[in-house]
Design a protein around this motif. Sequence first.
Motif, short mmCIF file in Angstrom:
data_model
loop_
_atom_site.label_atom_id
_atom_site.label_comp_id
_atom_site.label_asym_id
_atom_site.label_seq_id
_atom_site.Cartn_x
_atom_site.Cartn_y
_atom_site.Cartn_z
N GLU A 344 66.11 -83.74 26.02
CA GLU A 344 65.57 -82.38 26.10
C GLU A 344 66.11 -81.65 27.33
O GLU A 344 66.44 -80.46 27.28
N GLY A 345 66.20 -82.38 28.43
CA GLY A 345 66.70 -81.78 29.65
C GLY A 345 68.18 -81.46 29.62
O GLY A 345 68.67 -80.66 30.41
N ASP A 348 68.91 -78.23 26.62
CA ASP A 348 68.59 -76.88 27.08
C ASP A 348 69.45 -76.49 28.28
O ASP A 348 70.09 -77.34 28.90
N ASP A 349 69.45 -75.22 28.61
CA ASP A 349 70.21 -74.73 29.77
C ASP A 349 69.39 -74.97 31.04
O ASP A 349 68.66 -74.10 31.52
N THR A 350 69.51 -76.17 31.57
CA THR A 350 68.71 -76.59 32.71
C THR A 350 69.62 -76.96 33.88
O THR A 350 70.83 -77.12 33.75
N ALA A 351 68.98 -77.14 35.04
CA ALA A 351 69.73 -77.61 36.20
C ALA A 351 70.29 -79.01 35.95
O ALA A 351 71.36 -79.37 36.45
N ARG A 353 71.37 -80.22 33.06
CA ARG A 353 72.59 -80.06 32.27
C ARG A 353 73.75 -79.60 33.17
O ARG A 353 74.86 -80.12 33.09
N GLN A 354 73.49 -78.66 34.04
CA GLN A 354 74.53 -78.16 34.93
C GLN A 354 75.02 -79.25 35.88
O GLN A 354 76.23 -79.34 36.18
#
Length: 398
Positions: A344-345, A348-351, A353-354
């Motif tokens: 899930e982390g 989504d466009d999350t920290a 993922r980055q």
Amino acid sequence: MNPTAQPLRIAVVAGEESGDLLGADLVAALKAAGREVNATGVGGHHLAAHGLETLFDPAEIALIGIGAILRDLPRLVRRIGQTARAIVAARPDCLVTIDSPDFSLRVARKVRALDPSIPIIHYVCPSVWAWRPGRAVAMRPHVDHVLCLLPFEPAELLRLGGPPGTFVGHRLSRDRHVLAAAAAQAARQRDGARRTLLLLPGSRRAEVSALLEPFGETLSVLQSRGRDLRVVLPTLPRLEDTVRAAVAGWSFNAEIRVGEEAKWQAFGEADAALVASGTVTLELALTGVPLVSCYRVDAVSAVVGRFMLKGWAGALPNLIADRAVVPEFYQDYVRPGMLARWLEGLIDDTALRQWQLEGFAEARRRLAVDEAAGTRAARIVTEAVGSRDRGQRLAIGT
């Protein structure tokens, strides 16, 4: 007579699909340099395309886990002897053993004992920095040089007292499929689109059998938490029946993609992936697909591994970037509830993922070289043959 005018006789031992590809790249690079190449030994269809007639099906030596090796030990011992004798009888200019160290390095030892004049190069450094470090020094008597895929490996071989090594680069950093999938990822529009999750449970039946059940349970957890995901499951033709049987009882649809082209197309469409630890973690990292890595082995291997694993990580993106980029879960820690929440982390466009994408960029930077891995490897093989012709041992700096 000019020795380069003579056909180059190369013996190759490649048990895995990835090793077969590396061997084919090496032979192709030798041919591109103007050499006629006669190949003998063990390999798959990639090397067969360059004229190799394999001594036996390389799938016989692509075993996973200590338990599987022990069960097959008598046949493996026979194959080691058969392979070594056939190589010596062929009188090659050089032997290149590729990966599969539990088999190929035993062949190298026998070949060295039978004919010490044959230069021996091992392609793909065994993971001595993570598992059974004593293998490094054990290689010295029968391996003249190691061709390393990862930039830190030559220094590790030196530290552990192993044979000299050279970083030749990783074939994936220039692979056309990787580059095409990375371009497709860069061009994707994620806004508002239904998310796509890849499942990659491995390229061996044992891996698929061990991981598809918890992967399916992970999807159930995601579904129960309100996630409506498109699920894509790339696999190989020889595993298609196994995969279809395993997912037949799932309550949700999984798109099964068969073959290499279909796999790489799926890589270009994915938002995240749940995978079996292995080369695929680097394929996804270089493509730009966030992932969670898992692995399960048989009970014997699990017990032995507790005492012999030395490295801080197993996933290639982590080791190359030298930071914790990809979460890794092994054995009893392959827990669907945890895997679902990590995914899930990453979907989504999350920290989070980055953070992974930045780590992947660092891995790409560290793998960058100015020529193809096969070209560098071919140059070292050519130097090994030249050294033998001069009655010398191969001597190349790292």
